[in-house]
Scaffold this motif. Structure first.
Motif, PDB file in Angstrom:
ATOM      1  N   UNK A  59       8.826  -5.689  -1.539  1.00 18.83           N
ATOM      2  CA  UNK A  59       7.696  -4.815  -1.873  1.00 18.83           C
ATOM      3  C   UNK A  59       6.471  -5.630  -2.279  1.00 18.83           C
ATOM      4  N   UNK A  60       6.712  -6.714  -3.005  1.00 21.81           N
ATOM      5  CA  UNK A  60       5.590  -7.582  -3.412  1.00 21.81           C
ATOM      6  C   UNK A  60       4.845  -8.142  -2.188  1.00 21.81           C
ATOM      7  N   UNK A  61       5.632  -8.651  -1.235  1.00 21.01           N
ATOM      8  CA  UNK A  61       5.021  -9.196  -0.011  1.00 21.01           C
ATOM      9  C   UNK A  61       4.337  -8.094   0.786  1.00 21.01           C
ATOM     10  N   UNK A  62       4.996  -6.941   0.856  1.00 21.04           N
ATOM     11  CA  UNK A  62       4.428  -5.833   1.628  1.00 21.04           C
ATOM     12  C   UNK A  62       3.084  -5.393   1.064  1.00 21.04           C
ATOM     13  N   UNK A  63       2.996  -5.273  -0.256  1.00 22.87           N
ATOM     14  CA  UNK A  63       1.774  -4.781  -0.882  1.00 22.87           C
ATOM     15  C   UNK A  63       0.599  -5.747  -0.680  1.00 22.87           C
ATOM     16  N   UNK A  64       0.876  -7.033  -0.845  1.00 17.39           N
ATOM     17  CA  UNK A  64      -0.221  -7.998  -0.787  1.00 17.39           C
ATOM     18  C   UNK A  64      -0.544  -8.488   0.637  1.00 17.39           C
ATOM     19  N   UNK A  65       0.482  -8.511   1.505  1.00 20.06           N
ATOM     20  CA  UNK A  65       0.286  -9.124   2.823  1.00 20.06           C
ATOM     21  C   UNK A  65       0.195  -8.086   3.936  1.00 20.06           C
ATOM     22  N   UNK A  66       1.106  -7.139   3.950  1.00 20.17           N
ATOM     23  CA  UNK A  66       1.178  -6.197   5.057  1.00 20.17           C
ATOM     24  C   UNK A  66       0.206  -5.029   4.888  1.00 20.17           C
ATOM     25  N   UNK A  67       0.224  -4.417   3.700  1.00 20.87           N
ATOM     26  CA  UNK A  67      -0.616  -3.245   3.475  1.00 20.87           C
ATOM     27  C   UNK A  67      -2.087  -3.632   3.312  1.00 20.87           C
ATOM     28  N   UNK A  68      -2.353  -4.802   2.703  1.00 20.49           N
ATOM     29  CA  UNK A  68      -3.730  -5.240   2.459  1.00 20.49           C
ATOM     30  C   UNK A  68      -3.958  -6.632   3.060  1.00 20.49           C
ATOM     31  N   UNK A  69      -3.977  -6.716   4.361  1.00 21.23           N
ATOM     32  CA  UNK A  69      -4.184  -8.044   4.973  1.00 21.23           C
ATOM     33  C   UNK A  69      -5.567  -8.629   4.683  1.00 21.23           C
ATOM     34  N   UNK A  70      -6.545  -7.746   4.380  1.00 18.64           N
ATOM     35  CA  UNK A  70      -7.886  -8.247   4.110  1.00 18.64           C
ATOM     36  C   UNK A  70      -7.980  -8.949   2.760  1.00 18.64           C
ATOM     37  N   UNK A  71      -6.930  -8.807   1.917  1.00 15.79           N
ATOM     38  CA  UNK A  71      -6.949  -9.475   0.618  1.00 15.79           C
ATOM     39  C   UNK A  71      -6.813 -10.990   0.746  1.00 15.79           C
ATOM     40  N   UNK A  72      -6.452 -11.456   1.929  1.00 14.49           N
ATOM     41  CA  UNK A  72      -6.226 -12.894   2.104  1.00 14.49           C
ATOM     42  C   UNK A  72      -7.487 -13.707   1.827  1.00 14.49           C
ATOM     43  N   UNK A  73      -8.673 -13.096   1.963  1.00 14.96           N
ATOM     44  CA  UNK A  73      -9.918 -13.810   1.706  1.00 14.96           C
ATOM     45  C   UNK A  73     -10.266 -13.855   0.214  1.00 14.96           C
ATOM     46  N   UNK A  74      -9.553 -13.089  -0.637  1.00 15.31           N
ATOM     47  CA  UNK A  74      -9.815 -13.062  -2.082  1.00 15.31           C
ATOM     48  C   UNK A  74      -8.887 -14.061  -2.765  1.00 15.31           C
ATOM     49  N   UNK A  75      -9.406 -15.256  -3.026  1.00 14.38           N
ATOM     50  CA  UNK A  75      -8.585 -16.384  -3.463  1.00 14.38           C
ATOM     51  C   UNK A  75      -7.892 -16.123  -4.799  1.00 14.38           C
ATOM     52  N   UNK A  76      -8.611 -15.563  -5.767  1.00 16.05           N
ATOM     53  CA  UNK A  76      -7.998 -15.344  -7.087  1.00 16.05           C
ATOM     54  C   UNK A  76      -6.853 -14.348  -7.010  1.00 16.05           C
ATOM     55  N   UNK A  77      -7.066 -13.270  -6.270  1.00 13.89           N
ATOM     56  CA  UNK A  77      -6.008 -12.272  -6.127  1.00 13.89           C
ATOM     57  C   UNK A  77      -4.801 -12.847  -5.390  1.00 13.89           C
ATOM     58  N   UNK A  78      -5.039 -13.676  -4.369  1.00 12.63           N
ATOM     59  CA  UNK A  78      -3.930 -14.257  -3.618  1.00 12.63           C
ATOM     60  C   UNK A  78      -3.212 -15.323  -4.426  1.00 12.63           C
ATOM     61  N   UNK A  79      -3.905 -15.941  -5.410  1.00 11.99           N
ATOM     62  CA  UNK A  79      -3.207 -16.868  -6.305  1.00 11.99           C
ATOM     63  C   UNK A  79      -2.179 -16.105  -7.147  1.00 11.99           C
ATOM     64  N   UNK A  80      -2.553 -14.868  -7.568  1.00 13.16           N
ATOM     65  CA  UNK A  80      -1.597 -14.020  -8.278  1.00 13.16           C
ATOM     66  C   UNK A  80      -0.420 -13.683  -7.372  1.00 13.16           C
ATOM     67  N   UNK A  81      -0.734 -13.362  -6.119  1.00 10.83           N
ATOM     68  CA  UNK A  81       0.351 -13.063  -5.171  1.00 10.83           C
ATOM     69  C   UNK A  81       1.291 -14.250  -5.015  1.00 10.83           C
ATOM     70  N   UNK A  82       0.716 -15.458  -4.866  1.00 12.87           N
ATOM     71  CA  UNK A  82       1.572 -16.630  -4.638  1.00 12.87           C
ATOM     72  C   UNK A  82       2.418 -16.933  -5.878  1.00 12.87           C
ATOM     73  N   UNK A  83       1.846 -16.760  -7.060  1.00 12.99           N
ATOM     74  CA  UNK A  83       2.636 -16.976  -8.282  1.00 12.99           C
ATOM     75  C   UNK A  83       3.811 -16.006  -8.337  1.00 12.99           C
ATOM     76  N   UNK A  84       3.552 -14.720  -7.970  1.00 10.37           N
ATOM     77  CA  UNK A  84       4.644 -13.754  -7.929  1.00 10.37           C
ATOM     78  C   UNK A  84       5.670 -14.109  -6.871  1.00 10.37           C
ATOM     79  N   UNK A  85       5.201 -14.594  -5.721  1.00  7.45           N
ATOM     80  CA  UNK A  85       6.117 -14.988  -4.653  1.00  7.45           C
ATOM     81  C   UNK A  85       7.053 -16.102  -5.121  1.00  7.45           C
ATOM     82  N   UNK A  86       6.511 -17.137  -5.800  1.00 13.33           N
ATOM     83  CA  UNK A  86       7.340 -18.238  -6.290  1.00 13.33           C
ATOM     84  C   UNK A  86       8.301 -17.739  -7.369  1.00 13.33           C
ATOM     85  N   UNK A  87       7.826 -16.814  -8.203  1.00 11.84           N
ATOM     86  CA  UNK A  87       8.694 -16.262  -9.261  1.00 11.84           C
ATOM     87  C   UNK A  87       9.869 -15.503  -8.661  1.00 11.84           C
ATOM     88  N   UNK A  88       9.575 -14.637  -7.692  1.00 11.98           N
ATOM     89  CA  UNK A  88      10.647 -13.909  -7.020  1.00 11.98           C
ATOM     90  C   UNK A  88      11.593 -14.873  -6.298  1.00 11.98           C
TER      91      UNK A  88
END
Length: 422
Positions: A59-88
């Motif tokens: 669900x974490x990957x789906x929300x940040x990557x699949x549902x909102x692909x345009x978020x990839x250009x927002x570096x701060x938000x994607x840093x939060x995503x990557x931290x969650x990805x490493x945690x999971x």
């Protein structure tokens, strides 16, 4: 390669790359869950917590990557995503070493979502998780930490190599973007230049057409003056003389015959002028002979002695030069007949090394010479102005010396261009 083709190829590559980023995490998560269920780790969590963690990670990957692909250009938000990805990924590897297949996604997602300075941290964390998975899980990694450190170093070397190739690819991608941008800018400039050139070409064609019309108009004006105008003047003179000698049959016939001859000659020269053909005297004789013939005919018509002399070694000249000198002689003699009331005229053609000069001198009435340009003559003629224009067109000079009662001397000096020279 055109800029549009390169842009299309780059767009297709970007699309495939984005698809890979979106699909691969689910594959690693599904395969890790399947293996964790088929071959559970002895020291792992239970099935339910493991599956719950896997679903949460998905669900974490789906929300940040699949549902909102345009978020990839927002570096701060994607840093939060990557931290969650490493945690999971860490929680799942702790639950089952098979989830190292999912933790491997940290290598792939570090480059598109993290700033350059944070990529090393992300790759290092991912290498530690992969080493833990390869060592058999968290408990075994802690109990056999030297082996775990060795695995971490090995994965860091592998990750470093991958990172290096990724950075090279990124640099090449940046170069490719710059190249595409430069090609686009170049094509835009070429398009603008082509449009400007088309406008300039049309403008030049218009100017050339106008210049050609003006040049042809001036040429015809000179030719008409040198042929028809002078011929008509001579015809009028002869007819007036015939009118005055009506009671003397022989003189009347002579003047009428002279008028007819002048009319035929003028008609012939007019036709040749329209067709831009050289004057007939130059078609059948050299310039010195043409001047001798001109002086003889003019003397017979006007009853004034005309002496023609040539100095230097005669040689063929460029046709335009010879026509210019012949027309200058015709104009000078016509002026003498109309205005000078002279008893003698002398024409001298001088061939020198680089210059050919025609001198026409008479002992007539003369006139005041001023620095002002000669006005257009009454009756449509151009007189000295036309003669000066003709001489200037071939790079020559015209000099006029005269004084009242002292006669007139006209000198036309032109370059001695050889026959056939451009």
């Amino acid at each position: 390669m055109t800029s549009s083709g390169a842009h299309d190829r780059l767009a297709r590559w970007r699309e495939h790359e984005a698809t890979l980023y979106r699909v691969v995490p689910y594959g690693g998560l599904a395969l890790g869950t399947l293996l964790a269920l088929v071959a559970p780790a002895p020291h792992g969590l239970g099935v339910t917590p493991t599956v719950a963690l896997a679903v949460a990670a998905g669900c974490w990957v789906t929300w940040f990557v699949t549902v909102h692909p345009d978020w990839q250009s927002r570096r701060k938000l994607m840093a939060v995503y990557y931290a969650g990805l490493i945690t999971f990924a860490a929680a799942l590897v702790a639950a089952s070493p098979w989830y190292g297949l999912f933790a491997w996604i940290g290598y792939i997602h570090a480059f598109p979502v993290l700033p350059r300075r944070w990529r090393i941290a992300g790759v290092t964390a991912t290498a530690a998780l992969i080493a833990t998975s390869q060592g058999g899980g968290l408990a075994i990694a802690i109990s056999h930490w030297p082996l775990w450190l060795l695995l971490v170093l090995f994965n860091l070397v592998v990750a470093g190599s991958v990172s290096w190739f990724a950075m090279v690819a990124e640099q090449e991608d940046a170069k490719r973007k710059r190249l595409v941008a430069e090609l686009g800018e170049t094509n835009r400039q070429l398009t603008e230049t082509a449009s400007e050139n088309a406008g300039l070409h049309a403008q030049l064609l218009t100017q050339a057409r106008e210049a050609g019309v003006l040049d042809e108009r001036q040429r015809m004006a000179r030719e008409i003056h040198d042929t028809l105008a002078q011929g008509l003047t001579g015809i009028i003179t002869q007819l007036e003389a015939a009118e005055q000698t009506r009671d003397r049959s022989a003189d009347w016939r002579r003047h009428v015959d002279n008028a007819l001859a002048l009319a035929r000659e003028s008609l012939t020269e007019a036709r040749r002028s329209v067709q831009a053909v050289r004057p007939e005297p130059l078609e059948t004789a050299r310039l010195p002979d043409a001047l001798v013939d001109l002086g003889g005919r003019w003397s017979a018509l006007n009853g004034v002695r005309a002496d023609v002399a040539t100095t230097g070694t005669p040689r063929p000249l460029h046709p335009e030069v010879e026509v210019t000198l012949l027309r200058a002689a015709q104009e000078a003699l016509s002026n003498v007949a109309r205005h000078a009331a002279a008893s003698r005229v002398g024409l001298t053609l001088s061939y020198m090394a680089d210059v050919v000069t025609l001198d026409v001198r008479d002992d007539g009435a003369g006139f005041d010479v001023t620095d002002r340009p000669a006005p257009r003559e009454p009756g449509g003629g151009y007189g000295l102005t036309a003669m000066r224009q003709r001489v200037s067109r071939v790079g020559g000079e015209l000099a006029v010396e005269s004084e009242p009662g002292g006669g007139t001397a006209i000198s036309a000096s032109v370059p001695a261009l050889p026959g056939g020279a451009g």
